[in-house]
Design a protein around this motif. Sequence first.
Motif, PDB file in Angstrom:
ATOM      1  N   LYS A  84       0.813  -1.219   0.000  1.00 56.63           N
ATOM      2  CA  LYS A  84       0.000   0.000   0.000  1.00 56.63           C
ATOM      3  C   LYS A  84       0.847   1.270   0.000  1.00 56.63           C
ATOM      4  O   LYS A  84       0.380   2.328  -0.416  1.00 56.63           O
ATOM      5  CB  LYS A  84      -0.914   0.016   1.236  1.00 56.63           C
ATOM      6  CG  LYS A  84      -1.848  -1.181   1.325  1.00 56.63           C
ATOM      7  CD  LYS A  84      -2.749  -1.309   0.105  1.00 56.63           C
ATOM      8  CE  LYS A  84      -3.691  -2.507   0.239  1.00 56.63           C
ATOM      9  NZ  LYS A  84      -4.380  -2.817  -1.037  1.00 56.63           N
ATOM     10  N   ASN A  85       2.055   1.182   0.558  1.00 55.24           N
ATOM     11  CA  ASN A  85       2.926   2.360   0.642  1.00 55.24           C
ATOM     12  C   ASN A  85       4.361   1.955   0.355  1.00 55.24           C
ATOM     13  O   ASN A  85       4.760   0.827   0.620  1.00 55.24           O
ATOM     14  CB  ASN A  85       2.871   2.992   2.038  1.00 55.24           C
ATOM     15  CG  ASN A  85       1.471   3.446   2.409  1.00 55.24           C
ATOM     16  OD1 ASN A  85       0.792   2.816   3.214  1.00 55.24           O
ATOM     17  ND2 ASN A  85       1.022   4.530   1.802  1.00 55.24           N
ATOM     18  N   TRP A  86       5.137   2.921  -0.144  1.00 55.11           N
ATOM     19  CA  TRP A  86       6.560   2.645  -0.330  1.00 55.11           C
ATOM     20  C   TRP A  86       7.281   2.658   1.013  1.00 55.11           C
ATOM     21  O   TRP A  86       8.133   1.830   1.300  1.00 55.11           O
ATOM     22  CB  TRP A  86       7.184   3.684  -1.273  1.00 55.11           C
ATOM     23  CG  TRP A  86       8.608   3.387  -1.555  1.00 55.11           C
ATOM     24  CD1 TRP A  86       9.704   3.970  -0.995  1.00 55.11           C
ATOM     25  CD2 TRP A  86       9.105   2.371  -2.434  1.00 55.11           C
ATOM     26  NE1 TRP A  86      10.843   3.387  -1.477  1.00 55.11           N
ATOM     27  CE2 TRP A  86      10.498   2.402  -2.370  1.00 55.11           C
ATOM     28  CE3 TRP A  86       8.474   1.442  -3.285  1.00 55.11           C
ATOM     29  CZ2 TRP A  86      11.293   1.539  -3.108  1.00 55.11           C
ATOM     30  CZ3 TRP A  86       9.265   0.580  -4.028  1.00 55.11           C
ATOM     31  CH2 TRP A  86      10.661   0.641  -3.932  1.00 55.11           C
ATOM     32  N   VAL A  87       6.906   3.613   1.834  1.00 54.84           N
ATOM     33  CA  VAL A  87       7.527   3.744   3.153  1.00 54.84           C
ATOM     34  C   VAL A  87       6.425   4.163   4.121  1.00 54.84           C
ATOM     35  O   VAL A  87       5.358   4.626   3.692  1.00 54.84           O
ATOM     36  CB  VAL A  87       8.663   4.797   3.111  1.00 54.84           C
ATOM     37  CG1 VAL A  87       8.100   6.200   2.885  1.00 54.84           C
ATOM     38  CG2 VAL A  87       9.531   4.747   4.348  1.00 54.84           C
ATOM     39  N   ASP A  88       6.660   3.984   5.402  1.00 54.86           N
ATOM     40  CA  ASP A  88       5.661   4.417   6.377  1.00 54.86           C
ATOM     41  C   ASP A  88       6.323   5.305   7.433  1.00 54.86           C
ATOM     42  O   ASP A  88       7.544   5.267   7.609  1.00 54.86           O
ATOM     43  CB  ASP A  88       4.992   3.214   7.051  1.00 54.86           C
ATOM     44  CG  ASP A  88       3.567   3.547   7.500  1.00 54.86           C
ATOM     45  OD1 ASP A  88       3.148   4.717   7.359  1.00 54.86           O
ATOM     46  OD2 ASP A  88       2.884   2.639   7.981  1.00 54.86           O
ATOM     47  N   TYR A  89       5.511   6.069   8.124  1.00 51.21           N
ATOM     48  CA  TYR A  89       6.041   6.932   9.180  1.00 51.21           C
ATOM     49  C   TYR A  89       5.678   6.377  10.549  1.00 51.21           C
ATOM     50  O   TYR A  89       4.764   5.557  10.682  1.00 51.21           O
ATOM     51  CB  TYR A  89       5.524   8.374   9.021  1.00 51.21           C
ATOM     52  CG  TYR A  89       4.019   8.524   9.033  1.00 51.21           C
ATOM     53  CD1 TYR A  89       3.298   8.561  10.218  1.00 51.21           C
ATOM     54  CD2 TYR A  89       3.313   8.646   7.838  1.00 51.21           C
ATOM     55  CE1 TYR A  89       1.918   8.708  10.219  1.00 51.21           C
ATOM     56  CE2 TYR A  89       1.934   8.787   7.830  1.00 51.21           C
ATOM     57  CZ  TYR A  89       1.245   8.820   9.023  1.00 51.21           C
ATOM     58  OH  TYR A  89      -0.115   8.957   9.028  1.00 51.21           O
ATOM     59  N   GLU A  90       6.416   6.838  11.551  1.00 51.56           N
ATOM     60  CA  GLU A  90       6.176   6.389  12.918  1.00 51.56           C
ATOM     61  C   GLU A  90       6.050   7.594  13.832  1.00 51.56           C
ATOM     62  O   GLU A  90       6.422   8.714  13.464  1.00 51.56           O
ATOM     63  CB  GLU A  90       7.311   5.468  13.363  1.00 51.56           C
ATOM     64  CG  GLU A  90       7.390   4.204  12.499  1.00 51.56           C
ATOM     65  CD  GLU A  90       8.447   3.228  12.959  1.00 51.56           C
ATOM     66  OE1 GLU A  90       8.456   2.889  14.154  1.00 51.56           O
ATOM     67  OE2 GLU A  90       9.269   2.824  12.122  1.00 51.56           O
ATOM     68  N   TYR A  91       5.556   7.348  15.035  1.00 48.49           N
ATOM     69  CA  TYR A  91       5.213   8.414  15.963  1.00 48.49           C
ATOM     70  C   TYR A  91       6.121   8.328  17.189  1.00 48.49           C
ATOM     71  O   TYR A  91       6.129   7.306  17.883  1.00 48.49           O
ATOM     72  CB  TYR A  91       3.750   8.252  16.367  1.00 48.49           C
ATOM     73  CG  TYR A  91       3.192   9.328  17.277  1.00 48.49           C
ATOM     74  CD1 TYR A  91       3.614  10.656  17.176  1.00 48.49           C
ATOM     75  CD2 TYR A  91       2.205   9.013  18.200  1.00 48.49           C
ATOM     76  CE1 TYR A  91       3.074  11.629  17.995  1.00 48.49           C
ATOM     77  CE2 TYR A  91       1.653   9.988  19.033  1.00 48.49           C
ATOM     78  CZ  TYR A  91       2.097  11.294  18.927  1.00 48.49           C
ATOM     79  OH  TYR A  91       1.578  12.264  19.737  1.00 48.49           O
ATOM     80  N   ALA A  92       6.861   9.373  17.433  1.00 56.28           N
ATOM     81  CA  ALA A  92       7.724   9.425  18.625  1.00 56.28           C
ATOM     82  C   ALA A  92       6.907   9.995  19.789  1.00 56.28           C
ATOM     83  O   ALA A  92       7.091  11.133  20.211  1.00 56.28           O
ATOM     84  CB  ALA A  92       8.954  10.273  18.338  1.00 56.28           C
ATOM     85  N   HIS A  93       6.031   9.161  20.318  1.00 56.46           N
ATOM     86  CA  HIS A  93       5.050   9.661  21.288  1.00 56.46           C
ATOM     87  C   HIS A  93       5.635   9.867  22.681  1.00 56.46           C
ATOM     88  O   HIS A  93       5.021  10.519  23.526  1.00 56.46           O
ATOM     89  CB  HIS A  93       3.853   8.716  21.361  1.00 56.46           C
ATOM     90  CG  HIS A  93       4.189   7.366  21.907  1.00 56.46           C
ATOM     91  ND1 HIS A  93       4.833   6.414  21.159  1.00 56.46           N
ATOM     92  CD2 HIS A  93       3.975   6.806  23.124  1.00 56.46           C
ATOM     93  CE1 HIS A  93       4.992   5.327  21.890  1.00 56.46           C
ATOM     94  NE2 HIS A  93       4.491   5.530  23.086  1.00 56.46           N
ATOM     95  N   LEU A  94       6.822   9.296  22.925  1.00 56.70           N
ATOM     96  CA  LEU A  94       7.432   9.481  24.248  1.00 56.70           C
ATOM     97  C   LEU A  94       8.378  10.685  24.276  1.00 56.70           C
ATOM     98  O   LEU A  94       8.853  11.076  25.344  1.00 56.70           O
ATOM     99  CB  LEU A  94       8.194   8.206  24.656  1.00 56.70           C
ATOM    100  CG  LEU A  94       7.323   6.946  24.844  1.00 56.70           C
ATOM    101  CD1 LEU A  94       8.185   5.733  25.178  1.00 56.70           C
ATOM    102  CD2 LEU A  94       6.282   7.154  25.931  1.00 56.70           C
ATOM    103  N   ASN A  95       8.676  11.228  23.109  1.00 61.29           N
ATOM    104  CA  ASN A  95       9.558  12.399  23.060  1.00 61.29           C
ATOM    105  C   ASN A  95       8.803  13.674  23.446  1.00 61.29           C
ATOM    106  O   ASN A  95       7.579  13.745  23.336  1.00 61.29           O
ATOM    107  CB  ASN A  95      10.133  12.563  21.655  1.00 61.29           C
ATOM    108  CG  ASN A  95      11.234  11.580  21.362  1.00 61.29           C
ATOM    109  OD1 ASN A  95      11.024  10.377  21.426  1.00 61.29           O
ATOM    110  ND2 ASN A  95      12.407  12.091  21.030  1.00 61.29           N
ATOM    111  N   THR A  96       9.533  14.650  23.899  1.00 57.80           N
ATOM    112  CA  THR A  96       8.970  15.981  24.140  1.00 57.80           C
ATOM    113  C   THR A  96       9.797  17.008  23.370  1.00 57.80           C
ATOM    114  O   THR A  96      10.995  17.147  23.660  1.00 57.80           O
ATOM    115  CB  THR A  96       8.991  16.326  25.635  1.00 57.80           C
ATOM    116  OG1 THR A  96       8.307  15.282  26.347  1.00 57.80           O
ATOM    117  CG2 THR A  96       8.319  17.666  25.884  1.00 57.80           C
TER     118      THR A  96
END
Lengths: 81, 278
Positions: free
Chosen positions: A37-49
Amino acid sequence: MAFFKGYTYTTEQEAFEAREQCDLYYGIPVSPDDITKNWVDYEYAHLNTPKFWYIIYDKSLLPILGQPIEFEVITNAPINE
Amino acid sequence: MSLGNSAKNIGGFNAVYKAKASAPFVGILDLYPNAKIAFSVRKLSSSYTGNSLRVRRSSDNAEQDIGFLPNGNLDEAALTTFVGANNGFVTTWYDQSGNGNNAIQTTAIRQPLIVKIGTVQKVNGIPAVDYDSAGLLFHTYNFFIPTVDMLIYHVAERTTAGKVYSIFGSGNTLFGYFSNNILYFYGREAWAGGFNTTLGHTLMLGTANPTTYKVYQNNVDKTVFLSVAPYSGRFDFVNNYASTGQSGKMQEGIIWNLNRTADRTGITDNINTYYGIF
């Protein structure tokens, strides 16, 4: 804490648009029935501030997203380690 | 009448019948049925009518299913005809257990390799799915192991120590090496020698029932520990943490969530006869 080379985005919309650019460049998906479905995917740095979204570097991304940067992502330590 | 090689007089001359040539296919899941999850580059059950893999080719990103030959081997000719002199990546590894737990990867750059510049990736002459090329997550299940009864194994080639080699795992590895080189089973240390950096083609097999838990490498008991409880939690089919990556090539992995401890020798023989591991 993990160190990555890649691309960071302050909003999910920006990461989404970067992903779309890569899909358009590589013509993904070829068919609606394809698994890919995608060439690449993104991720979420939810613990970072502050929190941010990121795409990990791959050489195939260079012509679309340009030169990567290095950044840190705070991660939950795997239980086994 | 014998079903083996035999001579029979027909019309005044002997005709030799080679029963082996027409023997019906018998897979490991015909002999040991009721697997929970079953992936392989060979056909595992005579009743399975699906494919082995779905592959994306690098030339135009088109996808195609790849099945088996009548003898149960992967149809390599179909694979190389489709991919040509390019690279082929696995988008789907079909679950042959009948439970529909297909492992998929929807992101192109995370798909493992099966054909590299027109050559099928292999270990010991048998096709193998190569995770070193992408080294990333293949699939995640919200799958829970309700009891301690289990036989689990994977046939793979570990290529780099200090990287994840966890064919079935998550943050709490169900079965496999973590990046600290310790083998885990049910999320607990299970390797008698502590750290293990052994590389190469191996059959890693674990058995569990309410009283006994064992881990074998190439049919050698390597068990230390244990107090095992039902495994609760998500697991990935091929574990990965982005900071460590997956190491190696995989050919087969099956989980039975039932007590098959008594079948371990037969299962091991079946695997080793096909893959020639030890």
